[in-house]
Design an enzyme around this catalytic site. Sequence first.
Site, PDB file in Angstrom:
ATOM      1  N   LYS A  10       9.864  42.856  47.096  1.00 36.45           N
ATOM      2  CA  LYS A  10       9.310  43.946  48.091  1.00 36.45           C
ATOM      3  C   LYS A  10       7.969  44.537  47.741  1.00 36.45           C
ATOM      4  O   LYS A  10       7.588  44.293  46.663  1.00 36.45           O
ATOM      5  CB  LYS A  10      10.546  45.184  47.700  1.00 36.45           C
ATOM      6  CG  LYS A  10      10.393  45.616  46.463  1.00 36.45           C
ATOM      7  CD  LYS A  10       9.210  46.961  46.175  1.00 36.45           C
ATOM      8  CE  LYS A  10       9.359  47.432  44.752  1.00 36.45           C
ATOM      9  NZ  LYS A  10       8.544  48.337  44.502  1.00 36.45           N
ATOM     10  N   ASP A 137      15.809  50.809  42.097  1.00 41.87           N
ATOM     11  CA  ASP A 137      15.386  49.880  43.538  1.00 41.87           C
ATOM     12  C   ASP A 137      16.388  48.793  43.736  1.00 41.87           C
ATOM     13  O   ASP A 137      16.410  48.143  44.792  1.00 41.87           O
ATOM     14  CB  ASP A 137      14.208  48.806  42.999  1.00 41.87           C
ATOM     15  CG  ASP A 137      12.772  49.821  43.103  1.00 41.87           C
ATOM     16  OD1 ASP A 137      12.747  50.677  43.744  1.00 41.87           O
ATOM     17  OD2 ASP A 137      11.762  49.445  42.601  1.00 41.87           O
TER      18      ASP A 137
END
Length: 296
Positions: A10, A137
Amino acid sequence: MRLRIQARAKVNWTLDVVGTLPNGYHDLDMLMQSVTLCDQMIVEDAPQLTLSVRAGGRHFVPANENNLVLKAALDLARETGCTRGASIFLRKYIPVAAGMGGGSSDAAAALVGLNRLWGLKLTQDELERIGLTIGADVPFCIRGGLQRAQGVGERLTPLALARPLYLVAFQPCRGLSTRDVFAGLREEGIREDDRPDNENARRALETGDIPLLGRSLGNVLEPVARRMRPAIDQAIRDLEQAGAVGARMTGSGSAVFGVFMHAGACRRAAHVLESAYPACRMMRTASRGIVVTEES
């Protein structure tokens, strides 16, 4: 059953700290995006739960309970009472301690893959709840795509990306400890000029306005990380000189990325930058964080 899983990295288009939560953690407001750079995982039936890891370059990645993959597997088994085993092989491509979510994505891949391998039939929300106990996350990495992430990162709002975007990303220096970077932020504080323009960044992503996106990128952790690793500052300048419309550090660092107007410009920049940064990679945005393929 044998599953081949892509655990995608990401980037943070934006990262802002907007306050402090009752538990003392920072209250974050971020725009997060899955990209095509990924680690590869193979999960298959086995009598016991085992993990093996292959990592390139200078990175050492443990294959014990310090690895979030094994932690995720053990937590999932404990949560569900499952006593089955699995053989997990992980091949690392996402840089370590880079702010690209490599460890979190690997944990997410383990949760999604083992849920399928073991026939647990947990919902995405249930997997995200378990994932949050492993890392902030992990819920995003399970869901993937483009999300506004708030709180510690667990409050996710899906956003629509107008079109695929092309990026170059790389880690120009040694990794950084998330804890150390946030400690530095607490000591130094945040200048208003360092805050991202979340609203315009969201609008740019939803309309495909890349110049507006470039102007709106921001990461309040970047000034702290730049002082800890000056190479980050030079890498961002190099990305801009290579034609990036906008360039920033992702997460708590130390990886940086640049976004380009189109694939051709991105490809040319990667070719120019690879002489100074051999690990630089061209990638594009992705709509999913975890991709599972069942093999016979």
